[in-house]
Design a protein around this motif. Structure first.
Motif: not given
Lengths: 408, 408
Positions: A19-35
Motif C-alpha cells: 500500500x502506497x499513499x500520496x498527497x497533493x494540493x489540488x485547490x479543490x476549495x482553498x489554496x495551499x491545502x493538502x486536499x
C-alpha cells in the motif's frame, strides 16, 4: 481541543506492504491545502467497504458501491473541500470522471478506482482541479505516508487521526494501520465519514465485506457527535495479502481472531478519535446501557442520551443534572419501559435506584465525576441481559461557533 | 429574546366565567418568586387532559391521570421550581399530599384536585412550602388573573404566554383563554410542558378527552425546541359550561366546529409561543413536508430536519447551507426514499430540484430568506399526497449558555 488525543507521530505508523499513499494540493476549495490523497494498491489486494445508510448518499458513495461489486480495486482517490453530495446526475458524472482520470494515469480500468469526497454539500465538484492535482499525488506515493494521508483527509478536524498495530498471525508479524477523519455530521450508520484501514495479512477476498461490516459495527457505528448521519460515510478495509502466513479463510480460526482483534482495536481507536475531536468537544463520554431485552433497545436508549442537547450541555457545564438523563431514557421509545426498575451510574457513583434518586447519593460525588474529561454513564434497564454502548462528546459553545461559521 | 412575540396585556385576556385563578410566592426553589398557581373551577366544569408519553413520567402526571379518570375536577395546583420527576414512590406521595392540602382548604375530595409541577428533575418536592403557600394563592383567586397565572408558571421562559379569543356559538358569545409555559426540553408528545385552555362553552363532558387530544395534535404536538420530550408535559382543557347556548354534544356540528376552531387557534398560538421563546431562539422556523405517503412519514422527515443541530446552527448563522437539510431528509429513516424526486424550498425560493441543486438557484436568494426571523422550509418528497408540519427554532450560543447554567 480534542479530548485526550494527541497527534500521531509518523514513526508510530507502520507501513503496510503493498500500500502506497500520496498527497497533493489540488485547490479543490482553498489554496495551499493538502486536499487530494491517493492510495495505490499492488495487484492482489482485497478490498471491502461499508457506506452511509443516508438515503441522500453522495455520488462517490454510489460509485464506490458499483466499483466494489466488480472487484479488483487498485486505487482510492479522496478529496476534501467538496462532498459531491446533493448534486444529482451531474455529481455522478463528476465522480466517474475522477475515476477515469486516475485510471488513465495508472493504466487501470475506471472500475478499479474508488472515489471519496468530503466537505461542503450541494456544490458542484471541481473535477478539473482534481484531474490536474492527480499526477502530483501519484508521484508522491510512498508506503510510509500514512501520517500525510491522515492530514490530507482532514476537514474540520483539529488533529490527524491514525493508529497502527502489529500482531502475530500464524507466527508471522502482520501490520494493521488506519486513518480516519470527521468531527461533525457524525452519527455513522454503517461507517464513519471516512475511515481507511489496511493490513498486509492474507485474507480470502470473500471475507472482506463481512469483515468491514463487523469492524464498523464494533467501532464507527458506536460513535456519535451530533446525531447527523452524513451523506458520505465510508469505511474501507484493505488486505494487501503480502504477508507470508497461510491465507485466512475464516474469521473464526485463531489466525482470523488474532487479525480481527487487532483490526478492531485500530478501528475503535479511529472511531473514538473522531468523537474525541468532535466539534467543540471538551469531554469524551461512554454511554453504556445494560439489562435490556436486546442490543437494539440498549442502543436506542444510549443514542437518546447521547443525542439529547440537554444532556450534552449539562456535561459541558460539569453539572450533574441527572434528571435530564432519566428523561432521555424515558423518551427513547421503549413503550413498555418500567421506570421503577431503572438504575443510573456515573462512573462508580450510584445516582438513581429504582427510578428515583439513590438516598445515599451525594451531589458532590456526581460533581466529582462530571468534572472529569472522560465519563462513563451507565444505565441499567432491569429488563434482560443485553448490553451495548456508544461514544459521544459534550455540546459546547464552540460547537455552535464551528457550525455557524463553517461555510462563511 | 423571543422571536416576534410580545408580552400579553391583561386587558387582552378575557376572563372565562366559572374559572378563577390565584398566584402566590411559596419559595419552592427561590424566594420572591410567584411559583404557585391555583385554578378554581365552579361546580359543573368538565376537564380533559393529555400528558407526556415519556416513560419516565413525573409523579404529578401519574396523579393527574388517576384523578381525571375519576372525574369532577374542581381545582388545579401548579408549582414551578421543582418537577417532582425521577422521584419514585416518594414523589407520588408528595404529589398526593399537595392534592390533600388543597382539598382540605377548599372542602373538596383530593381526587378533585389536579397537581402540576415543573422545574428541576430528581429533587424532592418541598411539599411543606407548597402547603404553606396554598392559602395565599387561594385568597388571591379572581377570574381576571390569567396574566398573573401565565407569569406564575414560567421557568426559563423569557415572556409570559397567554392568548384569548371569543367566538359565536349558537348565537352566544363564548370565550376561549389559555396560557402555556416552556422553553427547553420541548418536544411535546401528546402535550407541551404545561398548557391550560379554558372556555365557558357548554360541552358534553364525554367530548373533553377527544377534544384535548385533537387540540394537542394540532398545536403542541407540532412544536419542538430541542427534541427532548419532557417528563411533565401536560395540556389541560376546561369547559366551565357557563355559557347559555345549547350544550355541544358533537364536535362535528356547526357549534362544535366554531368552538373547536377558536380553541385550536388559541392552542396553536400558545404552542408557537413556546417555540418563539425557545431557549436561545433567534428565529421561528416552520418545517413543512409535502408529497409523503402518510402524515407520519412527513412528520418523521420534518422532525429529522427540526432536530438536526447542523441545520439549527445554520439557521442561527443565516447560512443557506442547504445540503444539511437534504442530509437530514436522507437520514430520517424512510428506507425506500428516492433522492432524485426531492425538491426543497426556502419560503418562495426553489433551492433543490430532483435531489440536486436547482440550476436557477442563486445563493443570494437563499441568503435573503435565511436572514429573516420567520422562515418556512418546504420539502416535497414526491411519494404521495400527505403533508404535515412542525415548528421549531434555531440553535444559538444562548441555548448552550442557558442549559449549561440552568441549575447552577
Amino acid at each position: 481541543m480534542a479530548v485526550n488525543l494527541s497527534a500521531p507521530s509518523a514513526a508510530s505508523l507502520h507501513p503496510v506492504p503493498g500500500v502506497s499513499i500520496g498527497v497533493a494540493e489540488a485547490n479543490v476549495r482553498k489554496a495551499n491545502r493538502k486536499d487530494l490523497t491517493v492510495f495505490l494498491l499492488e495487484p492482489g489486494a482485497s478490498v471491502g467497504g461499508v457506506f452511509t445508510q443516508n438515503r441522500f448518499c453522495a455520488a462517490p458513495v454510489q460509485v464506490c458501491r458499483e466499483h466494489l461489486a466488480s472487484g479488483d480495486i487498485r486505487a482510492l482517490v479522496i478529496n476534501t473541500g467538496n462532498a459531491n453530495a446533493g448534486t444529482g446526475e451531474d455529481g455522478l458524472v463528476r465522480a466517474r470522471q475522477t475515476c477515469i482520470a486516475a485510471a488513465r494515469l495508472l493504466n487501470l480500468a475506471p472500475e478499479q478506482v474508488l472515489p471519496f469526497s468530503t466537505g461542503v454539500i450541494m456544490e458542484p465538484l471541481p473535477v478539473d482541479r482534481i484531474e490536474k492535482g492527480l499526477p502530483a499525488a501519484i508521484d508522491d506515493a510512498q508506503p510510509q505516508h500514512w501520517l500525510r494521508a491522515a492530514e490530507g483527509i482532514m476537514t474540520t478536524d483539529t488533529i490527524a487521526k491514525a493508529f497502527s498495530r502489529q500482531v502475530q498471525v500464524d507466527g508471522v508479524t502482520v501490520t494493521v494501520t488506519g486513518i480516519s477523519k470527521g468531527a461533525g455530521m457524525i452519527r455513522p450508520n454503517m461507517a464513519t465519514m471516512l475511515g481507511f484501514l489496511a493490513t498486509d495479512a492474507q485474507v480470502d477476498a470473500r471475507l472482506l465485506p463481512a469483515l468491514a461490516f463487523e469492524l464498523a459495527e464494533g467501532s464507527f457505528n458506536r460513535a456519535t457527535v451530533d446525531g447527523d448521519t452524513s451523506t458520505n460515510d465510508s469505511f474501507i478495509v484493505i488486505a494487501s495479502n503480502k504477508a507470508k502466513h497461510a491465507k485466512i479463510t475464516s474469521l473464526d480460526t485463531p489466525a482470523g481472531q488474532a487479525l480481527k482483534g487487532a483490526m478492531l482495536e485500530v478501528a475503535r481507536l479511529l472511531a473514538q478519535a473522531i468523537v474525541r475531536d468532535g466539534e467543540g468537544a471538551t469531554k469524551f463520554i461512554t454511554v453504556r446501557v445494560e439489562g435490556g431485552k436486546t442490543g437494539a433497545e440498549c442502543r436506542q436508549v444510549a443514542y437518546a442520551i447521547a443525542h439529547s442537547p440537554l444532556v450534552k450541555t449539562a456535561f459541558f457545564a460539569s453539572d450533574p443534572n441527572l434528571g435530564r438523563i432519566l428523561a432521555a431514557v424515558g423518551y427513547a421509545g421503549i413503550t413498555d419501559l418500567d421506570q421503577t426498575k431503572i438504575d443510573l451510574y456515573l462512573d462508580d457513583v450510584h445516582v438513581a435506584v429504582g427510578g428515583g434518586r439513590n438516598p445515599s447519593y451525594r451531589e458532590e460525588d456526581g460533581q466529582r465525576v462530571m468534572k472529569q474529561s472522560e465519563i462513563t454513564v451507565r444505565v441499567v434497564l432491569g429488563r434482560g441481559n443485553a448490553a451495548d454502548q456508544v461514544w459521544t462528546c459534550d455540546f459546547s459553545h464552540d460547537y455552535v461557533s464551528i457550525n455557524a461559521d463553517y461555510r462563511s
